[in-house]
Design a protein around this motif. Structure first.
Motif, PDB file in Angstrom:
ATOM      1  N   ILE A  39       0.836  -1.203   0.000  1.00  0.00           N
ATOM      2  CA  ILE A  39       0.000   0.000   0.000  1.00  0.00           C
ATOM      3  C   ILE A  39       0.872   1.255   0.000  1.00  0.00           C
ATOM      4  O   ILE A  39       0.554   2.265  -0.660  1.00  0.00           O
ATOM      5  CB  ILE A  39      -0.951   0.005   1.216  1.00  0.00           C
ATOM      6  CG1 ILE A  39      -1.949  -1.157   1.102  1.00  0.00           C
ATOM      7  CG2 ILE A  39      -1.688   1.325   1.319  1.00  0.00           C
ATOM      8  CD1 ILE A  39      -2.847  -1.102  -0.113  1.00  0.00           C
ATOM      9  N   PHE A  40       1.988   1.203   0.723  1.00  0.00           N
ATOM     10  CA  PHE A  40       2.925   2.332   0.749  1.00  0.00           C
ATOM     11  C   PHE A  40       3.452   2.609  -0.665  1.00  0.00           C
ATOM     12  O   PHE A  40       3.520   3.776  -1.093  1.00  0.00           O
ATOM     13  CB  PHE A  40       4.078   2.012   1.695  1.00  0.00           C
ATOM     14  CG  PHE A  40       5.222   2.990   1.604  1.00  0.00           C
ATOM     15  CD1 PHE A  40       5.140   4.242   2.183  1.00  0.00           C
ATOM     16  CD2 PHE A  40       6.395   2.643   0.922  1.00  0.00           C
ATOM     17  CE1 PHE A  40       6.198   5.142   2.099  1.00  0.00           C
ATOM     18  CE2 PHE A  40       7.453   3.535   0.824  1.00  0.00           C
ATOM     19  CZ  PHE A  40       7.351   4.788   1.409  1.00  0.00           C
ATOM     20  N   THR A  41       3.801   1.563  -1.389  1.00  0.00           N
ATOM     21  CA  THR A  41       4.298   1.721  -2.761  1.00  0.00           C
ATOM     22  C   THR A  41       3.234   2.337  -3.656  1.00  0.00           C
ATOM     23  O   THR A  41       3.518   3.249  -4.448  1.00  0.00           O
ATOM     24  CB  THR A  41       4.737   0.361  -3.331  1.00  0.00           C
ATOM     25  OG1 THR A  41       5.715  -0.232  -2.476  1.00  0.00           O
ATOM     26  CG2 THR A  41       5.312   0.521  -4.733  1.00  0.00           C
ATOM     27  N   ILE A  42       1.999   1.839  -3.547  1.00  0.00           N
ATOM     28  CA  ILE A  42       0.890   2.381  -4.346  1.00  0.00           C
ATOM     29  C   ILE A  42       0.687   3.858  -4.022  1.00  0.00           C
ATOM     30  O   ILE A  42       0.485   4.689  -4.917  1.00  0.00           O
ATOM     31  CB  ILE A  42      -0.401   1.583  -4.092  1.00  0.00           C
ATOM     32  CG1 ILE A  42      -0.253   0.153  -4.626  1.00  0.00           C
ATOM     33  CG2 ILE A  42      -1.606   2.269  -4.739  1.00  0.00           C
ATOM     34  CD1 ILE A  42      -1.421  -0.763  -4.297  1.00  0.00           C
ATOM     35  N   ALA A  43       0.743   4.200  -2.733  1.00  0.00           N
ATOM     36  CA  ALA A  43       0.551   5.588  -2.315  1.00  0.00           C
ATOM     37  C   ALA A  43       1.633   6.489  -2.893  1.00  0.00           C
ATOM     38  O   ALA A  43       1.346   7.606  -3.360  1.00  0.00           O
ATOM     39  CB  ALA A  43       0.550   5.668  -0.785  1.00  0.00           C
ATOM     40  N   VAL A  44       2.889   6.022  -2.883  1.00  0.00           N
ATOM     41  CA  VAL A  44       3.986   6.819  -3.449  1.00  0.00           C
ATOM     42  C   VAL A  44       3.740   7.075  -4.934  1.00  0.00           C
ATOM     43  O   VAL A  44       3.923   8.203  -5.417  1.00  0.00           O
ATOM     44  CB  VAL A  44       5.343   6.101  -3.246  1.00  0.00           C
ATOM     45  CG1 VAL A  44       6.446   6.808  -4.039  1.00  0.00           C
ATOM     46  CG2 VAL A  44       5.697   6.048  -1.765  1.00  0.00           C
TER      47      VAL A  44
END
Length: 573
Positions: free
Chosen positions: A187-192
């Motif tokens: 989710i962190f990667t998607i948010a970035v």
């Protein structure tokens, strides 16, 4: 200049705009990050060491990008091709010359593809319609997302080959085993990625997301929480290899090579056309065939397994701004550099982070505007799109969706083309003396006009016969008008000849108008001209409606002098 035509990379370098390099390099970096674990996984699916997948990701990518047609197509090991390799190499497992035969298979695949391109068979892909491409792209986006759900959730799947649907079902059945740390990284990667797109669409969000995730894994020691990482990557360059060029081995592998070659070409050109529909690049299927062939033939001498265009990596190239074929060449060299210098660091790439990148790519692959346009515009195209999309999701093999879409497109086309466009009209004299044609509604006019439109061939001859029979009446004259017909075959002409015979048998007159020189030649060869009489044939005229006016004048004259039979008038002429 000739060499530029056959080696597209030279033309790209000759006319390269330096402004494109930043976009090509960022796209190449992002694709390389995804390609590292993907190519290793596909090699394992093919039944060989992961290193052979990396070698293929270097050699095939560089050669295909250099010689192919598409600017964004990323070539290398793929899921479907790897599964086929495993199937066709199963009988060679444990043999002393297993790798020699494996590389022979790679070479044969390339040789077949190169031959098809040289023989200009690329036009075969023209039968893949826009609706098929849109449906295939949308379906591929869905199954790519489905296939990454377990990595995003950090759920371990059962061993063995699982379809995308099986993977999703397994994820739901094992939600209690979900790794929240892995999910958080994904989710962190998607948010970035999404934040970078909102700030500036040119920011390499996917690459930054992966790099930040690697930093988190290394600094916080996230591996202790069960998060999966890519793992050890071999530090080596693709070694030289020699295919087992023997007639017996070629005979054993020939059928499998043909299947892999055709499926690889369908995948590569379908992906190229799907992306080209957005970039507006003109794809040359023959050159793409040649590019894929050279890639596989060359790869056989550098320890590579057969490959094709990758939907995931090609979409990442497009989504991250790759503008020229140089981006594909750079991917190969970046993977090579990673193998040599950065393998110890690349091992920390979390699978969940890569899943996040692929999830964003998968969503972007579904062209919602194109889907809506197809669904609203044409019913046949809408059916083709939906069938292709659901077949892509549900079929055991990806290429079956292309086959289903193409087959359905052809069936629907033949169904529509099997209808003969025939209008039954009656001439009415207007106040100014001109003839005005009206549809026959329960009338029994002295003159009936059969207006034939479109192309007439054996597939529509039955419908033509039915409509001519239904339009047969007590009219004294039947006029058959050929309106804009450029193609007519012998079967359709035999139907028209049978109608003429019936009418003449009832002492009625038949007049042909709008006849082109090409149609006249066919009528003459079938002796219809001799049978009907030249005075009953009116040639196509440059002046609009001129030929019909002349024919109607002749028909009206005949009706006024109805005492004469058609045979007597022909004799007088």
């Amino acid at each position: 200049m000739n060499i530029l035509k056959y080696v597209p990379i030279l033309d790209t370098l000759r006319n390269y705009d330096k402004k494109d390099f930043r976009f090509d390099f960022i796209a190449a970096l992002t694709v390389a990050v995804v390609a590292l674990p993907q190519t290793m996984a596909y090699a394992m699916i093919a039944g060989v060491h992961p290193a052979y997948g990396l070698y293929s990701g270097i050699v095939l990518t560089i050669l295909a990008s250099s010689f192919g047609s598409s600017n964004q197509l990323a070539t290398g090991p793929t899921n479907a091709i790897s599964l086929l390799i495993a199937a066709y190499m199963a009988s060679f497992l444990g043999s002393d010359n297993f790798f020699g035969n494996l590389f022979l298979l790679t070479f044969l695949v390339g040789a077949i593809q190169f031959a098809m391109g040289t023989l200009r068979l690329g036009s075969l892909v023209n039968y893949v319609s826009h609706a098929v491409i849109v449906g295939f792209t949308a379906g591929a986006g869905i199954i790519i997302a489905m296939g990454q759900l377990n990595n995003l959730l950090g759920i371990k799947l059962p061993k063995g080959h699982l379809s995308s649907i099986d993977k999703v079902m397994a994820c739901f059945q094992n939600l209690d085993k979900m790794n929240y740390v892995a999910f958080g990284v994904g989710i962190f990667t998607i948010a970035v990625i999404l934040i970078c797109k909102k700030i500036n669409k040119n920011l390499p969000g996917a690459l930054l997301g992966v790099v930040f995730s690697v930093i988190l894994v290394m600094t916080l020691g996230l591996e202790q929480y069960g998060i999966k990482v890519v793992g050890k990557i071999p530090q080596a360059i693709p070694p030289l290899s020699m295919p087992n060029f023997s007639l017996s081995a070629a005979a054993d592998l020939g059928a499998g090579a043909l299947v892999i070659a055709i499926i690889g070409l369908v995948e590569a050109v379908s992906i190229s056309k799907a992306i080209a529909s957005k970039t507006l690049q003109k794809i040359d299927p023959n050159q793409e065939f040649i590019g894929q062939g050279i890639a596989n033939m060359g790869g056989a001498f550098f320890s590579s397994i057969a490959g094709s265009g990758s939907f995931t990596r090609s979409a990442i190239t497009f989504q991250n701004g790759g503008r020229t074929r140089l981006s594909g060449v750079l991917v190969g060299f970046i993977i090579l550099l990673v193998l040599i210098f950065f393998a110890p660091y690349a091992r920390y790439i979390p699978n969940a982070s890569l899943a996040g990148v692929i999830m964003v790519v998968a969503y972007s692959m579904i062209d919602k505007k194109a889907v809506a346009k197809v669904l609203k515009t044409n019913r046949n195209d809408a059916v083709v799109l939906l069938v292709t999309m659901f077949t892509t999701i549900l079929a055991p093999e990806l290429e079956q969706a292309i086959y289903a879409g193409v087959a359905l497109s052809l069936i629907l086309y033949l169904k529509d083309s099997g209808v003969a466009n025939v209008k039954t009209l009656a001439p009415v004299r207007a106040n100014d003396g001109r003839f005005v044609e009206q549809a026959i509604n329960g009338q029994n006019p002295s003159i009936s006009i059969f207006q034939l439109e479109g192309n007439l061939y054996f597939g529509s001859s039955a419908d033509l016969e039915r409509k001519l029979s239904e339009g047969y009446s007590d009219s004294k004259v039947f006029m058959i008008r050929f309106k804009g017909i450029s193609v007519i075959d012998i079967t359709a002409l035999e139907v028209i000849e049978a109608f003429i015979n019936r009418a003449q048998g009832d002492d009625k007159r038949v007049i042909l108008s709008g006849v082109t020189p090409k149609i006249l030649k066919m009528l003459d060869k079938m002796h219809i001209v001799e049978h009907i009489g030249k005075d009953n044939i009116f040639m196509e005229d440059d002046e609009v409606f001129a030929t019909s006016g002349k024919a109607l004048d002749e028909a009206s004259s005949f009706v006024r002098n109805v005492g004469y039979s058609s045979h007597e008038r022909t004799a007088q002429a």
